[in-house]
Scaffold this motif. Structure first.
Motif, PDB file in Angstrom:
ATOM      1  N   LEU A 124       0.400  -0.829   0.104  1.00 32.55           N
ATOM      2  CA  LEU A 124       0.312  -0.002  -0.022  1.00 32.55           C
ATOM      3  C   LEU A 124       1.068   1.111   0.244  1.00 32.55           C
ATOM      4  N   ASN A 125       0.916   1.918  -1.073  1.00 33.56           N
ATOM      5  CA  ASN A 125       1.543   3.246  -0.918  1.00 33.56           C
ATOM      6  C   ASN A 125       0.159   4.714  -1.134  1.00 33.56           C
ATOM      7  N   GLY A 126       0.825   5.490  -0.264  1.00 30.09           N
ATOM      8  CA  GLY A 126       0.267   6.352  -0.277  1.00 30.09           C
ATOM      9  C   GLY A 126       0.174   7.569  -1.441  1.00 30.09           C
ATOM     10  N   PRO A 127      -0.566   9.013  -1.647  1.00 33.31           N
ATOM     11  CA  PRO A 127      -0.144  10.099  -3.186  1.00 33.31           C
ATOM     12  C   PRO A 127       0.906  10.727  -2.972  1.00 33.31           C
ATOM     13  N   ASP A 128       1.948   9.861  -2.185  1.00 31.38           N
ATOM     14  CA  ASP A 128       2.926  10.313  -1.916  1.00 31.38           C
ATOM     15  C   ASP A 128       4.046   9.021  -1.894  1.00 31.38           C
ATOM     16  N   ASP A 129       3.814   8.622  -2.561  1.00 25.59           N
ATOM     17  CA  ASP A 129       4.070   7.473  -3.259  1.00 25.59           C
ATOM     18  C   ASP A 129       4.866   6.790  -2.272  1.00 25.59           C
ATOM     19  N   GLN A 130       4.833   6.591  -0.807  1.00 24.81           N
ATOM     20  CA  GLN A 130       5.610   6.223   0.015  1.00 24.81           C
ATOM     21  C   GLN A 130       4.173   5.038   0.943  1.00 24.81           C
ATOM     22  N   PRO A 131       5.395   4.355   1.180  1.00 26.70           N
ATOM     23  CA  PRO A 131       4.479   3.055   2.150  1.00 26.70           C
ATOM     24  C   PRO A 131       3.138   3.771   3.164  1.00 26.70           C
ATOM     25  N   LEU A 132       2.330   3.597   2.924  1.00 25.19           N
ATOM     26  CA  LEU A 132       1.224   3.256   3.783  1.00 25.19           C
ATOM     27  C   LEU A 132       0.434   2.742   4.916  1.00 25.19           C
ATOM     28  N   ASP A 133       0.586   2.888   6.282  1.00 24.68           N
ATOM     29  CA  ASP A 133       0.077   2.063   7.087  1.00 24.68           C
ATOM     30  C   ASP A 133      -0.548   1.996   7.543  1.00 24.68           C
ATOM     31  N   VAL A 134      -1.344   0.657   7.433  1.00 25.31           N
ATOM     32  CA  VAL A 134      -3.216   0.675   7.675  1.00 25.31           C
ATOM     33  C   VAL A 134      -2.946  -0.461   9.086  1.00 25.31           C
ATOM     34  N   PRO A 135      -4.038  -0.216  10.048  1.00 32.44           N
ATOM     35  CA  PRO A 135      -4.341  -1.491  10.726  1.00 32.44           C
ATOM     36  C   PRO A 135      -4.702  -2.730  10.129  1.00 32.44           C
ATOM     37  N   GLN A 136      -5.237  -2.982   8.559  1.00 31.76           N
ATOM     38  CA  GLN A 136      -6.144  -3.853   8.678  1.00 31.76           C
ATOM     39  C   GLN A 136      -6.224  -4.124   7.338  1.00 31.76           C
ATOM     40  N   VAL A 137      -5.348  -5.273   6.140  1.00 27.67           N
ATOM     41  CA  VAL A 137      -5.937  -5.481   5.245  1.00 27.67           C
ATOM     42  C   VAL A 137      -6.524  -6.645   5.458  1.00 27.67           C
ATOM     43  N   LYS A 138      -7.945  -7.046   4.485  1.00 31.47           N
ATOM     44  CA  LYS A 138      -8.828  -8.555   4.112  1.00 31.47           C
ATOM     45  C   LYS A 138      -8.349  -9.223   2.285  1.00 31.47           C
ATOM     46  N   ALA A 139      -8.373  -9.951   2.488  1.00 35.51           N
ATOM     47  CA  ALA A 139      -8.640 -10.718   1.187  1.00 35.51           C
ATOM     48  C   ALA A 139      -9.501 -12.107   0.483  1.00 35.51           C
ATOM     49  N   SER A 140      -9.998 -11.432  -0.431  1.00 30.28           N
ATOM     50  CA  SER A 140     -11.031 -13.244  -0.051  1.00 30.28           C
ATOM     51  C   SER A 140     -10.907 -13.217  -2.113  1.00 30.28           C
ATOM     52  N   LEU A 141     -11.157 -14.247  -2.172  1.00 32.70           N
ATOM     53  CA  LEU A 141     -11.545 -14.911  -3.512  1.00 32.70           C
ATOM     54  C   LEU A 141     -12.815 -15.544  -4.100  1.00 32.70           C
ATOM     55  N   THR A 142     -13.505 -15.141  -5.089  1.00 33.28           N
ATOM     56  CA  THR A 142     -14.702 -15.858  -5.093  1.00 33.28           C
ATOM     57  C   THR A 142     -14.779 -16.524  -6.885  1.00 33.28           C
ATOM     58  N   LEU A 143     -15.219 -17.479  -7.689  1.00 29.93           N
ATOM     59  CA  LEU A 143     -15.600 -17.950  -8.117  1.00 29.93           C
ATOM     60  C   LEU A 143     -16.820 -18.251  -8.711  1.00 29.93           C
ATOM     61  N   LYS A 144     -17.098 -16.990  -9.476  1.00 32.54           N
ATOM     62  CA  LYS A 144     -19.121 -16.880  -9.356  1.00 32.54           C
ATOM     63  C   LYS A 144     -19.252 -18.207 -10.438  1.00 32.54           C
ATOM     64  N   ALA A 145     -18.838 -18.697 -11.217  1.00 32.70           N
ATOM     65  CA  ALA A 145     -19.258 -19.511 -12.220  1.00 32.70           C
ATOM     66  C   ALA A 145     -19.186 -20.574 -11.623  1.00 32.70           C
ATOM     67  N   ARG A 146     -18.561 -20.817 -10.499  1.00 32.35           N
ATOM     68  CA  ARG A 146     -19.101 -21.659  -9.921  1.00 32.35           C
ATOM     69  C   ARG A 146     -19.746 -22.437  -8.903  1.00 32.35           C
TER      70      ARG A 146
END
Length: 713
Positions: A638-660
């Motif tokens: 994650l990078n901020g507008p100044d192109d520097q690393p942006l430290d955030v409290p939480q990041v989540k991700a998920s994957l969904t295969l809608k066709a199945r």
């Protein structure tokens, strides 16, 4: 005219070989190719059943080994709903395993995650879903199935390569000494080659034994020294094979000690007897006298050679059997024939490539090698190649099955590359045989000079005779001059005349002081004569065009042979064509990914805005290799507008295969550094177009989710 330093061509070969091996291991590293395929399940993948089943059954293309947690059934809320009890319900025609489910399953989508070890000892893993009543969202996390991947997978692959390389050097080097050049048992370069082969073989086998548990289980390097996991490995087929290999290597150590100890000493004694008989013949100008008939060092050495040959053959066959009885040859069709054929294949490779390495070392490092030894190796190599081709054709038919598999599967394509390289080696070997014929036709004096030991040391007094030689030649002239100057200096000192370096002992008139000085000077003179004779032989050897041509052709042959060995290692860890084609017909199988289109690594840059302070930026998502299985690695930056690393409290991700109707499957990254989150062993159950959802939270109340479609191959 002498060539460059002997080490330069060898150094170039080792450098090229190292780069080639590293490239092959890097390209083909990763999750081990599945050698058993999931051919069916009950319920089927993606099925929607009206009532909850009492059990889940998985069917494979061959028998597999399942651990206590090998099959897990996860509810939509990621809780296990199976009882943990796995039953083998295989029939004569199908390998099937069943796990019971708990009562009262609610409606929704359930995920079945499994991992096992195929009959040829390679790990396999996968996942699929089924639904009760109707599909639903699921948060099932099938991570942690990093079998055969990551750092452990790379290390295991490297150890496998070095185990093959050690086997080739140990068996092939010893065979070269016993069959082709018995005098080479006293040559230090050959001794070092074989001993290093043994050390490499032993060390890599120990590494394979320690890495086996994390390789087939957790995938974590920290589990290498887990005694519980090691105990489980010892109870498996691969564990038994590795332990047997270590025991046979103990016997091989005794074999090597006798080969380069008692056998080498018998050879030196026999060479001294032959040199003495030759001197007597030259002195008497008559026929040589008897050398002891059937007794003496010569007969003892023949008996010892027979014992070493028989014992070494048994040990070599046993070492080859540790692969044949536990890997490809031990499964599939015609195993009773395939296993001995595989042993012949391995031994032929060792005699050919290991003997080639020994010949290369002898040509570059040993001061002299008999032309007869080169001819004998040429015969040994020819017989090895014939055995290699015959056994290879049978193995190719057995593993490939159809011509279409040659182009449609990874195994078939790699096999064709290997065959092409073998053809190249055989062509180079043809030119090596031509140089061998020229070497054999050359005068003996031009090949090796005066008779000497295989490591450059004199046998008997031959170097002395060389230094006194009456014939013309650079080596003889320099030897006579050196001997004359040394003798003159010695004589001057013994008389104690002016300028002599022995004034301290001149008054004793030949007493103890002069005796000690004369003895030291005699030893120095002998060393000088030996050095002059060795240098003369080296110049004659390097100037010989036949020997130079042979050295270059053998060097090229060895370079291509290293590639052949690397490809053989990769093939042993690649899914056979028969299994791959069967797996391709069943999309449930994780093995089918080997023949489906590859999506390749995913690299995305997505802007986001949570709406709060410091809520704008760009999230970079990287998924590698983006393939079906559990060896996927996720990096999120994650990078901020100044192109520097942006430290955030939480990041989540998920994957969904809608066709199945699968997912979302949660991906839980961990914070590595400010602006950097990562997750390993991310399990993706099947190929297709998945929807990636990335949620970024920049404060207690400010968060946003961005979406992107990605292709999984």
């Amino acid at each position: 005219m002498s060539g460059g330093p002997p080490a330069t061509p060898l150094l170039r070969l080792l450098t090229v070989a190292g780069v080639l091996v590293a490239t092959l291991l890097t390209v083909f590293a990763g999750t081990a190719s599945a050698h058993a395929a999931l051919t069916g399940s009950d319920p089927k993948d993606g099925a929607v059943v009206a009532t909850a089943p009492k059990a889940v059954t998985l069917s494979f293309s061959e028998q597999v080994s399942l651990g206590k947690k090998a099959i897990r059934v996860l509810a939509p809320d990621n809780k296990r709903v199976d009882t943990g009890k796995i039953a083998d319900v295989s029939t004569a025609s199908r390998a099937s395993y069943r796990i019971a489910l708990g009562p009262g399953l609610a409606n929704g989508t359930y995920t079945v995650a499994w991992q096992a070890v195929s009959a040829d000892t390679h790990p396999v893993a996968g996942a699929f879903t089924f639904s009760v009543g109707a599909p639903s969202k699921t948060t099932a996390d099938v991570g942690g199935q990093g079998v055969g991947g990551g750092l452990v997978g790379v290390l295991y692959g490297v150890a496998r390569y070095f185990s093959y390389a050690g086997f080739v050097l140990l068996v092939g080097g010893a065979a070269f000494v016993l069959v082709c050049w018995p005098r080479g048992a006293s040559a230090r370069p050959l001794q070092r080659l074989v001993v290093r082969g043994w050390v490499t073989f032993t060390a890599s086998t120990l590494a394979l034994l320690l890495l086996r548990s994390p390789y087939t289980g957790s995938g974590k390097i920290a589990d290498v020294f887990d005694l519980g996991g090691l105990q489980e490995v010892l109870g498996t087929k691969e564990g038994a094979a590795l332990v047997s290999r270590l025991l046979l290597l103990g016997a091989a150590a005794i074999f090597v000690a006798v080969l380069f100890g008692a056998y080498a000493r018998r050879g030196e004694e026999g060479a001294q007897e032959e040199a003495e008989a030759a001197r007597e013949e030259r002195a008497e100008h008559g026929e040589p006298g008897p050398t002891g008939g059937g007794s003496g060092p010569g007969a003892e050495r023949r008996d010892l050679a027979f014992g070493l040959g028989a014992g070494g053959a048994v040990v070599a066959a046993g070492l080859a059997a540790t692969w044949s009885l536990s890997e490809h040859a031990s499964t599939g069709i015609q195993t009773a024939l395939a296993m001995p054929v595989d042993m012949v294949h391995l031994l032929a490779v060792a005699c050919w490539l290991g003997g080639l390495a020994a010949l290369l070392v002898s040509l570059y490092r040993a001061p002299s090698i008999d032309a007869a030894a080169v001819r004998r190796f040429s015969t040994l190599a020819f017989c090895s190649v014939v055995a290699l081709v015959a056994s290879g054709l049978y193995q190719a038919w057995r593993q490939i099955g159809t011509f279409s598999a040659l182009t449609s599967t990874s195994y078939g394509r790699l096999l064709m590359i290997k065959v092409g390289l073998v053809v190249v080696v055989v062509v180079i070997a043809y030119f090596s045989r031509r140089w061998t014929a020229r070497l054999a036709a050359a005068p003996v004096a031009a090949l090796a000079g005066a008779d000497g030991g295989p490591d450059g040391d004199a046998v008997g007094d031959e170097p002395v005779a060389a230094s006194q030689g009456a014939g013309p030649g650079t080596g003889s002239a320099s030897g006579s001059a050196s001997a004359s100057r040394s003798a003159s200096a010695s004589g001057s000192g013994s008389r104690g005349g002016p300028g002599s370096g022995t004034n301290a002992g001149s008054g004793s008139g030949g007493g103890k002081g002069n005796t000690a000085t004369d003895g030291a000077r005699a030893a120095q003179l002998a060393r000088q004569r030996t050095a002059v004779a060795t240098a003369s032989k080296k110049r004659a050897r390097d100037a010989d065009p036949a020997r130079g041509g042979l050295r270059r052709s053998v060097l090229a042959e060895a370079g291509v042979a290293v590639a052949v060995l690397a490809l053989a290692t990769v093939l042993s860890d690649t899914e056979p064509g028969r299994t791959a084609e069967a797996a391709a017909k069943n999309p449930t199988s994780a093995s089918a990914a080997a023949v489906l289109p590859k999506g390749g690594p995913v690299d995305l840059s997505i802007p986001f805005d949570t709406g709060g302070p410091k809520g704008k930026g760009v999230v970079e998502f990287y998924l590698d290799p983006a393939r079906v299985g559990g060896a996927n690695l996720v990096h999120i930056y994650l990078n901020g507008p100044d192109d520097q690393p942006l430290d955030v409290p939480q990041v989540k991700a998920s994957l969904t295969l809608k066709a199945r109707g699968i997912g979302p499957l949660a991906v839980t990254p961990e914070r590595f550094a400010p602006g950097h989150w990562a997750a390993d062993h991310v399990q993706i159950p099947m190929p297709g177009t998945w929807q990636l959802a990335l949620t970024v939270r920049t404060s207690d109340i400010d968060e946003t989710t961005v979406y992107k479609n990605i292709t999984i191959g």
